[in-house]
Design a protein around this motif. Sequence first.
Motif, PDB file in Angstrom:
ATOM      1  N   CYS A   1       0.753  -1.189  -0.209  1.00  0.00           N
ATOM      2  CA  CYS A   1       0.202  -0.023   0.094  1.00  0.00           C
ATOM      3  C   CYS A   1       0.947   1.237   0.076  1.00  0.00           C
ATOM      4  O   CYS A   1       1.918   1.341   0.890  1.00  0.00           O
ATOM      5  N   PRO A   2       0.649   2.166  -1.019  1.00  0.00           N
ATOM      6  CA  PRO A   2       1.458   3.381  -1.093  1.00  0.00           C
ATOM      7  C   PRO A   2       1.429   4.126   0.190  1.00  0.00           C
ATOM      8  O   PRO A   2       2.022   5.167   0.655  1.00  0.00           O
ATOM      9  N   GLY A   3      -0.102   3.946   0.801  1.00  0.00           N
ATOM     10  CA  GLY A   3       0.026   4.851   2.316  1.00  0.00           C
ATOM     11  C   GLY A   3       0.464   4.298   3.324  1.00  0.00           C
ATOM     12  O   GLY A   3       1.107   4.903   4.224  1.00  0.00           O
ATOM     13  N   CYS A   4       0.325   2.846   3.791  1.00  0.00           N
ATOM     14  CA  CYS A   4       0.674   2.472   5.044  1.00  0.00           C
ATOM     15  C   CYS A   4       1.566   1.415   4.924  1.00  0.00           C
ATOM     16  O   CYS A   4       2.369   0.963   5.860  1.00  0.00           O
TER      17      CYS A   4
ATOM     18  N   ASP B   1      -8.688   7.462   5.057  1.00  0.00           N
ATOM     19  CA  ASP B   1      -9.021   9.000   4.699  1.00  0.00           C
ATOM     20  C   ASP B   1      -9.437   9.684   5.512  1.00  0.00           C
ATOM     21  O   ASP B   1      -9.896   9.110   6.684  1.00  0.00           O
ATOM     22  N   ASP B   2      -9.518  10.795   5.439  1.00  0.00           N
ATOM     23  CA  ASP B   2     -10.033  12.019   6.307  1.00  0.00           C
ATOM     24  C   ASP B   2     -11.775  11.571   6.710  1.00  0.00           C
ATOM     25  O   ASP B   2     -12.106  11.991   7.895  1.00  0.00           O
TER      26      ASP B   2
ATOM     27  N   ALA C   1      -7.843  -0.628  -3.521  1.00  0.00           N
ATOM     28  CA  ALA C   1      -8.196  -0.210  -1.973  1.00  0.00           C
ATOM     29  C   ALA C   1      -7.389  -1.125  -0.973  1.00  0.00           C
ATOM     30  O   ALA C   1      -7.172  -2.010  -1.484  1.00  0.00           O
ATOM     31  N   CYS C   2      -7.002  -0.329   0.043  1.00  0.00           N
ATOM     32  CA  CYS C   2      -6.310  -0.976   1.087  1.00  0.00           C
ATOM     33  C   CYS C   2      -7.383  -1.589   2.078  1.00  0.00           C
ATOM     34  O   CYS C   2      -8.207  -0.780   2.538  1.00  0.00           O
ATOM     35  N   VAL C   3      -6.949  -2.852   2.353  1.00  0.00           N
ATOM     36  CA  VAL C   3      -7.717  -3.340   3.510  1.00  0.00           C
ATOM     37  C   VAL C   3      -7.444  -3.349   4.877  1.00  0.00           C
ATOM     38  O   VAL C   3      -8.110  -3.662   5.591  1.00  0.00           O
ATOM     39  N   ASN C   4      -6.447  -2.500   5.024  1.00  0.00           N
ATOM     40  CA  ASN C   4      -5.784  -2.324   6.644  1.00  0.00           C
ATOM     41  C   ASN C   4      -6.946  -1.356   7.241  1.00  0.00           C
ATOM     42  O   ASN C   4      -7.192  -0.407   6.707  1.00  0.00           O
ATOM     43  N   ARG C   5      -7.439  -1.651   8.266  1.00  0.00           N
ATOM     44  CA  ARG C   5      -8.594  -0.924   8.860  1.00  0.00           C
ATOM     45  C   ARG C   5      -7.975   0.476   9.508  1.00  0.00           C
ATOM     46  O   ARG C   5      -8.838   1.079   9.594  1.00  0.00           O
TER      47      ARG C   5
ATOM     48  N   ALA D   1     -11.729   3.474   3.458  1.00  0.00           N
ATOM     49  CA  ALA D   1     -10.701   3.014   3.063  1.00  0.00           C
ATOM     50  C   ALA D   1      -9.859   3.749   2.199  1.00  0.00           C
ATOM     51  O   ALA D   1     -10.535   4.325   1.040  1.00  0.00           O
ATOM     52  N   ARG D   2      -8.535   3.999   2.103  1.00  0.00           N
ATOM     53  CA  ARG D   2      -7.837   4.815   1.093  1.00  0.00           C
ATOM     54  C   ARG D   2      -7.563   3.755  -0.256  1.00  0.00           C
ATOM     55  O   ARG D   2      -7.680   2.674  -0.135  1.00  0.00           O
TER      56      ARG D   2
END
Length: 177
Positions: free
Chosen positions: A123-126, A149-150, A141-145, A154-155
């Motif tokens: 994931c580019p986010g986490c 986003d704001d 979509a990232c499945v990490n809870r 899901a991001r």
Amino acid sequence: MGIGDDTAARRLRLLATEFTTPARRGSAEVAAARPAHPSAPLNLGIIDHMRAAVAEVVGQVRETAPDAGPRPEDDTAVYAWWRDGTAHLDDDAQQAREAIIYRQSLEHAIAMGDHDVIRPNLCPGCGCVGLMWDRLRRHVACVNRYCVDDLGLARTWTLAQVAHHHVGQKMLKKSAT
């Protein structure tokens, strides 16, 4: 060759050989009404996808390396032609090239119905493994809870963002060794 392998070329070849013919109908549909016009002898959606992918590569080559020589006749050879013609460019340009090739490789797999190619990407986010393809929104979509986003949703990421992150990680590993 770039940091990736020839996966994009192999998937493009597979699309051309196996996924351009329309699906044959089974005997269970014999009683169904026949269409007024016969279907196209090729899967036009896949043909359009393949043409767009090759046109993007050709456009990129003409823009970044106008002296790369003539376009190869074999569509699956355009990736090697692009790498050969731009091997002299700086690392950032080569990373951008590889990100496009990787994105197209993912697009080819998704066009074939293989959505599992998304899962092994980070994931580019986490940075976790656990991405999934969202068919309706055509995003990853990232499945990490905890990766939200704001709004608490899901991001999501485009294939281009996932490819850019993937290639960036590969470049870091390559330069670290």
